[in-house]
Design a protein around this motif. Sequence first.
Motif, PDB file in Angstrom:
ATOM      1  N   UNK A 250       0.786  -1.214   0.000  1.00  0.00           N
ATOM      2  CA  UNK A 250       0.000   0.000   0.000  1.00  0.00           C
ATOM      3  C   UNK A 250       0.822   1.270   0.000  1.00  0.00           C
ATOM      4  N   UNK A 251       0.125   2.361  -0.260  1.00  0.00           N
ATOM      5  CA  UNK A 251       0.708   3.698  -0.200  1.00  0.00           C
ATOM      6  C   UNK A 251      -0.166   4.519   0.723  1.00  0.00           C
ATOM      7  N   UNK A 252       0.383   5.304   1.627  1.00  0.00           N
ATOM      8  CA  UNK A 252      -0.401   5.881   2.725  1.00  0.00           C
ATOM      9  C   UNK A 252      -1.428   6.908   2.274  1.00  0.00           C
ATOM     10  N   UNK A 253      -2.652   6.807   2.822  1.00  0.00           N
ATOM     11  CA  UNK A 253      -3.612   7.877   2.662  1.00  0.00           C
ATOM     12  C   UNK A 253      -3.121   9.044   3.509  1.00  0.00           C
ATOM     13  N   UNK A 254      -2.951  10.169   2.894  1.00  0.00           N
ATOM     14  CA  UNK A 254      -2.360  11.312   3.563  1.00  0.00           C
ATOM     15  C   UNK A 254      -1.070  11.742   2.892  1.00  0.00           C
ATOM     16  N   UNK A 255      -0.487  10.852   2.078  1.00  0.00           N
ATOM     17  CA  UNK A 255       0.701  11.198   1.312  1.00  0.00           C
ATOM     18  C   UNK A 255       0.327  11.977   0.061  1.00  0.00           C
ATOM     19  N   UNK A 256       1.072  13.027  -0.242  1.00  0.00           N
ATOM     20  CA  UNK A 256       0.747  13.886  -1.380  1.00  0.00           C
ATOM     21  C   UNK A 256       0.822  13.134  -2.703  1.00  0.00           C
ATOM     22  N   UNK A 257       1.748  12.193  -2.798  1.00  0.00           N
ATOM     23  CA  UNK A 257       1.953  11.492  -4.060  1.00  0.00           C
ATOM     24  C   UNK A 257       1.059  10.264  -4.203  1.00  0.00           C
ATOM     25  N   UNK A 258       0.365   9.868  -3.128  1.00  0.00           N
ATOM     26  CA  UNK A 258      -0.427   8.639  -3.147  1.00  0.00           C
ATOM     27  C   UNK A 258      -1.548   8.633  -4.186  1.00  0.00           C
ATOM     28  N   UNK A 259      -2.324   9.720  -4.369  1.00  0.00           N
ATOM     29  CA  UNK A 259      -3.365   9.687  -5.402  1.00  0.00           C
ATOM     30  C   UNK A 259      -2.825   9.416  -6.800  1.00  0.00           C
ATOM     31  N   UNK A 260      -1.674  10.002  -7.137  1.00  0.00           N
ATOM     32  CA  UNK A 260      -1.087   9.757  -8.456  1.00  0.00           C
ATOM     33  C   UNK A 260      -0.659   8.305  -8.597  1.00  0.00           C
ATOM     34  N   UNK A 261      -0.107   7.721  -7.539  1.00  0.00           N
ATOM     35  CA  UNK A 261       0.298   6.309  -7.585  1.00  0.00           C
ATOM     36  C   UNK A 261      -0.906   5.405  -7.770  1.00  0.00           C
ATOM     37  N   UNK A 262      -1.998   5.709  -7.089  1.00  0.00           N
ATOM     38  CA  UNK A 262      -3.191   4.871  -7.226  1.00  0.00           C
ATOM     39  C   UNK A 262      -3.799   5.004  -8.615  1.00  0.00           C
ATOM     40  N   UNK A 263      -3.773   6.207  -9.190  1.00  0.00           N
ATOM     41  CA  UNK A 263      -4.298   6.382 -10.547  1.00  0.00           C
ATOM     42  C   UNK A 263      -3.470   5.611 -11.565  1.00  0.00           C
TER      43      UNK A 263
END
Length: 300
Positions: A227-240
């Motif tokens: 996983x990538x942490x919810x709250x990390x600035x880069x996490x939405x881009x990684x999930x997309x």
Amino acid sequence: MTAQAGAILNTSSVWDAVDWRTIEDNVRRLQARIVKAVQQKKWNKVKALQHLLTHSASGKLLAVRRVTVNDGRKTPGVDGELWDTPHKKLQGVISLTARGYRPMPLRRIYIPKANGKLRPLGIPTMRDRAMQALYLLALDPVAETTADQNSYGFRHGRSCADAIEQCFTSLCHKNPSWVLEGDIKGCFDNISHQWLLDNVPLNKAILHKWLKSGYLEKQVFYDTISGTPQGGIISPALSNITLDGLERRLREVFPVRKRLRAWSSGASTFDPLCGRLHHHRTLRGVAENDGEAAGRILLG
């Protein structure tokens, strides 16, 4: 104050004197070059341009400004530090170096969800947030260029209103054949670290450090294995990026029928997908491994 991409920052400058329009123009020009290189599939050039952007004074200044003006600027990480003065912000710019960089563990907190459950959030330190914002400047041009056509969650220049408009366009025809709604559990928490390291076009060493930084909860350290942490600035881009390919997979399994095309008027044709609305949209979800895996999950 102005700073060219790749220039050495004058540490004696005053934060309030920064010419932000010039800074933004410098970063935008580099991002445009990254987009062109991606379109031409020149991945070595993409890597070189990303390195130039993440080591530029303009990129560092813009990254620090982002994390010091957003809603989370008053929420500290495990070190308790906030960049709330011009001096601290300038010192933060100077600290954004890849050499010897080691992120600190996330601070785990919980916020209530609409269904009464709690959503875990990982709060990075200010320096780690700024580093993520810096590398996101280099990743966003790639992610936006390769994204699915009907992806709307966490996209620049797109909103929920755009997703609603696409749904209307797709469903306004007579007798649409089907509507798909999916909700993949786990969201950010279950994305494969190895898949991200193998497929995300970003500095692998830096990305690996973020993914494996762990988190602190009640003064106890826990490793992060996925996983990538919810709250990390880069996490939405990684999930997309992880979800990209879902739309193509669905179109392969559920092609548009010819008889539905006959109902089309003008330039638009029936689109059975009605957009990929994820992350609190009509079609919500984040792939646990990759786009095709998400397709398999949604298709049963």
